[in-house]
Design an enzyme around this catalytic site. Sequence first.
Site, PDB file in Angstrom:
ATOM      1  CG  LEU A 144      -1.842   1.172   1.384  1.00  0.00           C
ATOM      2  CD1 LEU A 144      -2.840   1.200   0.257  1.00  0.00           C
ATOM      3  CD2 LEU A 144      -2.509   1.146   2.732  1.00  0.00           C
ATOM      4  CG  ASP A 145      -0.475   4.586   0.321  1.00  0.00           C
ATOM      5  OD1 ASP A 145      -1.192   4.473  -0.690  1.00  0.00           O
ATOM      6  OD2 ASP A 145      -0.922   4.903   1.427  1.00  0.00           O
ATOM      7  CD  GLU A 146       5.994   1.731   1.309  1.00  0.00           C
ATOM      8  OE1 GLU A 146       6.897   2.249   0.635  1.00  0.00           O
ATOM      9  OE2 GLU A 146       5.868   1.909   2.542  1.00  0.00           O
TER      10      GLU A 146
END
Lengths: 287, 287, 287, 287
Positions: free
Chosen positions: D231-233
């Site tokens: 997530l969000d990486e």
Amino acid sequence: MSQHPNRARLLISCQDKPGIVSAVSTFLHQYDANIVQSDQFSTDPEGGMFFMRIEFDLGNSSPDFLRFKKEFHTLADKLDFEWKMELAARKKRMAILVSKEDHCLLELLWRWRSGELQVDIPLIISNHPTNKQVVESYGIPFYHVPVTRDTKEEAEQEAINLLKQHDVDFIVLARYMQILSPTFVESFPYRIINIHHSFLPAFIGANPYAKAFERGVKLIGATAHYVTDDLDEGPIIEQDVLRVNHRYSTQELRVAGRNVERIALARAVEWHTNDQVIVYGNKTVVF
Amino acid sequence: MSQHPNRARLLISCQDKPGIVSAVSTFLHQYDANIVQSDQFSTDPEGGMFFMRIEFDLGNSSPDFLRFKKEFHTLADKLDFEWKMELAARKKRMAILVSKEDHCLLELLWRWRSGELQVDIPLIISNHPTNKQVVESYGIPFYHVPVTRDTKEEAEQEAINLLKQHDVDFIVLARYMQILSPTFVESFPYRIINIHHSFLPAFIGANPYAKAFERGVKLIGATAHYVTDDLDEGPIIEQDVLRVNHRYSTQELRVAGRNVERIALARAVEWHTNDQVIVYGNKTVVF
Amino acid sequence: MSQHPNRARLLISCQDKPGIVSAVSTFLHQYDANIVQSDQFSTDPEGGMFFMRIEFDLGNSSPDFLRFKKEFHTLADKLDFEWKMELAARKKRMAILVSKEDHCLLELLWRWRSGELQVDIPLIISNHPTNKQVVESYGIPFYHVPVTRDTKEEAEQEAINLLKQHDVDFIVLARYMQILSPTFVESFPYRIINIHHSFLPAFIGANPYAKAFERGVKLIGATAHYVTDDLDEGPIIEQDVLRVNHRYSTQELRVAGRNVERIALARAVEWHTNDQVIVYGNKTVVF
Amino acid sequence: MSQHPNRARLLISCQDKPGIVSAVSTFLHQYDANIVQSDQFSTDPEGGMFFMRIEFDLGNSSPDFLRFKKEFHTLADKLDFEWKMELAARKKRMAILVSKEDHCLLELLWRWRSGELQVDIPLIISNHPTNKQVVESYGIPFYHVPVTRDTKEEAEQEAINLLKQHDVDFIVLARYMQILSPTFVESFPYRIINIHHSFLPAFIGANPYAKAFERGVKLIGATAHYVTDDLDEGPIIEQDVLRVNHRYSTQELRVAGRNVERIALARAVEWHTNDQVIVYGNKTVVF
């Protein structure tokens, strides 16, 4: 920031035509030079101008740089290039002309000492003695060449002589505040960089901050450009702006503006130093 | 974003003199109004102009807004204020004049529908039918008022009539591309906001992107300003810029520029809507 | 930039309640002080915190500053203010702590000498002798206080003693690169400004540029903040960013980042110097 | 913006080695293709990765595009390229997934209709019916696929089926607000672009504006990135920021942030559309 000892840079301008990239890159490959970066730009793929900048590393079986350049000369003639090839390790010789204000001068000196700006600075010339001490604390010769209405011509000639004696590659007007004569400008074509304290073409000429105050603009700017005979009309290298508001007096605009001036000038000088700028017509390509 | 139902805004311009803030804030306190935000600006604390904007909430024991205003009138007369007091809840009536290009129009419509822009939009006028469908899809009346060289005067009169009939507070030229006559401008003094597609005062007049391309600038800009009789010379409300480079054609500058135009215009409109702008001389104070 | 010799600044924090502005401005008016600028902020008009900053000029019939302050004390007690009142002419005494890198140090020194930064600099402390010469060329005493793992506590105590002896008002960590102990921090509450070389809260802790490189961010930043016991968690005063791209190595990010660091730090220091910053909770109001 | 009908784009990733540019440019020249623009990047000239993007125009004596590609395949195999070649005229098929908020959706739709964004949009999917009308007013099929905790898996499968049926090239999450399962992500590797409403890696996860308010940051940001399982990486394509201050509530940060979100997302989508982005490791090269 460390780089290959035989890193070189090649700038090319010519009429666009098929096969340029192929010819150049094949030449480089053939002489064992490895392309590290390349940029190109065509004003119009069908018959416009073509510009290219290549960084490359000479290899173990490359000829030495002088012979390499000579070999390239043959290719360049065949393809009708205007071109320039430089070793990155060869530091350009930069002179600074400055008046009383020191912010642009200091910005360049800091970047020079910290190694960000890879040049030699053989001399700094000023029409005022104000910055003598700071310049000499950096170990750089400082020449005070006063300019009055009556002595302007001789003063310019003295400056030109100094610049030639010191064999400078280019000149930075770090808020020099004197208009150079055509003779001076023509002695260093596209090798004089000026910082104008406005977002050109707004506020050409004297007192741009006073004019900006008068007009009530919401941003102020600065423009680094090559000097030509037309005042403030030379090819623009870099511009930047800063947000201001109704609270700024003319004097406060002037103070705030210093920060845009020095940053825009430093960027332009760095790009010139790294052979990233090509002039065409009255514009620049900045690779 | 929700706010007190009796939130009001007060704008004051006057000659600077001692005791203004005290007199106004004491008045407000005395009538149970609570100051929520206040800004002030003096061109020169000794004898210049003084400008002030106060947001306040009427309290439980405040008089109703009309009587409150009437009471303030007495104070304002005594202190020689030019002033304006508005309930925040009273939505201004905004008209949009647009030509074919829709980017500024759509930006305003989107901010209006999302609630960012707290206005009513009683009508949109265009000299072309191009944007009729999109405007009507927002439920807003669209008037097509064609303009030709011969009918310019009648067309303007028709537009003025429509604007007056719809009782508009202010007018936004969202890329209207027509120069308004002095008659039109004088009918809505400092109540017409235009977006000029350059960083004024650079590139005044027609075709700023072509001129920017020609000059080789490294930033393009946009300027939102009040319209006066002098073309592109009215008081600037907001300006913004965008970085470009040698690769941009005139047409690409035009396309990229749309994003600066719509953002700068939207900000100016929002500030006008919130009574944040005071005009003095040919400048603005934006609180 | 010249200003009234009796210009003063007043900062107020308190629980929001009706009549504050009125009471303060009436007090000022009554003692012949003229408000030049005022800003205020309420976290919530109904029962939140209220913050205010007023610049004013004492008038001919004002009492002298000490008596003026004493009179205000009475009002402040009545209204339960936390407050601070300073003459603008009273220069704050700023210490700088620096390690080897000089870009932030030089930025502050240049702004100080050019008169942009109105402070006295009684001393500069460093854990390395690197910057001794440049500091002394500005006529400022330089103290070399080496820090090793074993001597950290004594070194800190020596620094605290020096700072107290020189009666400093606030301390700037201009890339000091040492974590201060709680003892140190508590000796100067909200009077130590640090520059962290990232856009906090991204990349807390050591080597933010290496982390930024690793993550592949497209902007790098810097954060000036008050130092508290929680590393990199203190109230943020200013942040700024710079666009980068895939071509930047960690080292090139570090070099480019210097320009954001020094500008963000210089702004924060200027605001602190001008009494423009109020801390509340773990945040700042910057007027 | 008009371009050669046989304009094509070539993206190459490989181990760096001598002669790549020469081999590729000679191939192009040999088949009468004219290089219009080229960019390259080496992570390390000695043995790192090499990335290249070339725009070229097929010439009169070039083979047709399919045969041209086939010929290039042979060269690419020899030099061990990962590569991709596309005709610029071939519009990519872009799907948009959206939730209730419409600002990113509308930005993409405007740019699409104005011709700035050269894609086909075969469908738009939403877990809410909110934006049905506006989507259909653009003549684009709208699919309402509600998602609840219990039906998440089926809903995702339905979305995947729709996306495959419509043969989409890539997917934009224009504030979709749902975490995609690994199955979904793996179905479209590096072909899903998300906009995260913070300057990553600051404020990962939910409610970044509330966290930004809490931390008291002075800039808010947005990050467009490819979606991966973390997530969000995922690899960052574009980031931008906006200056804010202590006056912004969480809700006002959210509203202001919309403008950064939509601009950053639109830029990322445009670059992806124009084959300007190459992913390597967890980063992007944006040419």
